[in-house]
Design a protein around this motif. Sequence first.
Motif, PDB file in Angstrom:
ATOM      1  N   ILE A 234       7.690  10.230  33.243  1.00 18.48           N
ATOM      2  CA  ILE A 234       7.325   9.482  34.159  1.00 18.48           C
ATOM      3  C   ILE A 234       7.609   7.945  33.771  1.00 18.48           C
ATOM      4  CG2 ILE A 234       5.927  11.200  35.275  1.00 18.48           C
ATOM      5  CD1 ILE A 234       3.523   9.568  33.870  1.00 18.48           C
TER       6      ILE A 234
ATOM      7  N   GLY B  94      -1.212   9.285  32.064  1.00 17.71           N
ATOM      8  CA  GLY B  94       0.273   9.662  31.282  1.00 17.71           C
ATOM      9  C   GLY B  94      -0.155  10.353  30.038  1.00 17.71           C
TER      10      GLY B  94
ATOM     11  N   ARG C  80       4.995  11.097  29.613  1.00 23.57           N
ATOM     12  CA  ARG C  80       5.132  11.988  30.383  1.00 23.57           C
ATOM     13  C   ARG C  80       4.041  12.679  31.289  1.00 23.57           C
ATOM     14  NH1 ARG C  80       9.629  15.005  28.259  1.00 23.57           N
ATOM     15  NH2 ARG C  80      10.354  14.038  26.334  1.00 23.57           N
ATOM     16  N   SER C  81       4.346  13.427  32.134  1.00 23.13           N
ATOM     17  CA  SER C  81       3.196  13.986  33.232  1.00 23.13           C
ATOM     18  C   SER C  81       2.201  14.672  32.490  1.00 23.13           C
ATOM     19  CB  SER C  81       4.118  14.617  34.147  1.00 23.13           C
ATOM     20  OG  SER C  81       4.845  15.681  33.760  1.00 23.13           O
TER      21      SER C  81
ATOM     22  N   TYR D 156       7.043  18.645  29.830  1.00 23.17           N
ATOM     23  CA  TYR D 156       6.752  17.807  31.090  1.00 23.17           C
ATOM     24  C   TYR D 156       7.741  16.593  31.449  1.00 23.17           C
ATOM     25  CZ  TYR D 156       2.188  20.416  31.000  1.00 23.17           C
ATOM     26  OH  TYR D 156       1.320  21.393  31.124  1.00 23.17           O
ATOM     27  N   SER D 157       7.876  16.308  32.605  1.00 29.60           N
ATOM     28  CA  SER D 157       8.594  15.214  32.724  1.00 29.60           C
ATOM     29  C   SER D 157       8.321  13.879  32.489  1.00 29.60           C
ATOM     30  CB  SER D 157       8.796  15.487  34.664  1.00 29.60           C
ATOM     31  OG  SER D 157       7.465  15.059  35.116  1.00 29.60           O
TER      32      SER D 157
END
Length: 356
Positions: free
Chosen positions: A117, A145, A107-108, A114-115
């Motif tokens: 990635i 990340g 994740r970001s 959080y998105s």
Amino acid sequence: MSINKKYVLAGVVASSIMLHTGISTVFADTEYRVITGDSVNFRSGAGTNYSSIGKLNKGDKIEYLGESGSWVKARYSGKTGYVYGSYVGEYTSTNTKYVTATTLNVRSGAGTNYSIIGSLSKGTKVEVISTTNGWSKIKYNGSTGYVSSKYLSSSSTTSSTTIKYVTATTLNVRSGAGTNYSIIGSLSKGTKVEVISTTNGWSKIKYNGSTGYVSSQYLSSSASDNSTSTSTSVSKVISYAKKLLGKPYVWGAEGPSSFDCSGFTYYVFKNAANINLPRVSKDQSNYGTYVKKSDLREGDLIFFDTSGENDGNVSHVGIYLGNNQFIHCSSSKGQVVISEMSSYYTKAYVNARRVL
């Protein structure tokens, strides 16, 4: 000795002591800290009234130079400045961990809000920069990340893969676990593969420096799943059948220039394997050994009810090729073709028989 000379000598001795002291300081270990907040101001002095000379982000490693009240004096990227102490934590040097989850989201930021990635497969080795509140900041794709720390282990024992061997003549490697995913390559019979994980009949494997997915039913723990004679017969049947692609459909024909569906299978097995099948598809569906749909192998005969709603009455036959495909002489296509076991054929499927 005069008083002046005594002072000069004392000065030389003192300078010598200071020089040695200075040398020991130069070679002392550099102390580091890590930034714990996002977009933290790096100021020219110890206070908010001083200008910001840059921004620091969570996980950034800074050289610790001392403290001034609530502020930490530090050096970062060749600049010396001050960071508010609440955003500075203890630094732990990068250490290697291994992924224990089948698939671990990257994740970001440090949290599920959080998105995503990217993702890491089981056993992947990662470099952890820092760990805070159950989340690990890692090096990822040339940047950084965040992953959940509970799915990381210091031991590589969890990263072991299973060796399997391809049993299909040609096994498609797909981008995801299903026939709806694109084909990114193929493996030939007997190829050794490293299986990372298996879910719902699909195996995630190491492929060309990355990963791919193959149908698990075409993988075996043994390098020789079938007898040599059977394997040879299957290969001959499939190879012979493919040579007839494009030959026209003619009802009642059994070769060599045209076929109906059962005439095609009758002709192929007779000429490629010296096996005399019954002439019509209904009778062929009772020949050989019954095979469950989940156990289909290359060379098996598969039967369908294409006369309307499937009530179990066989009206069509083909030869299974593996990878959810079969070759048959299609009346609707007007020739010998290779088809996918699409929703239509899945609904029309009746049974399968093994004669090799």
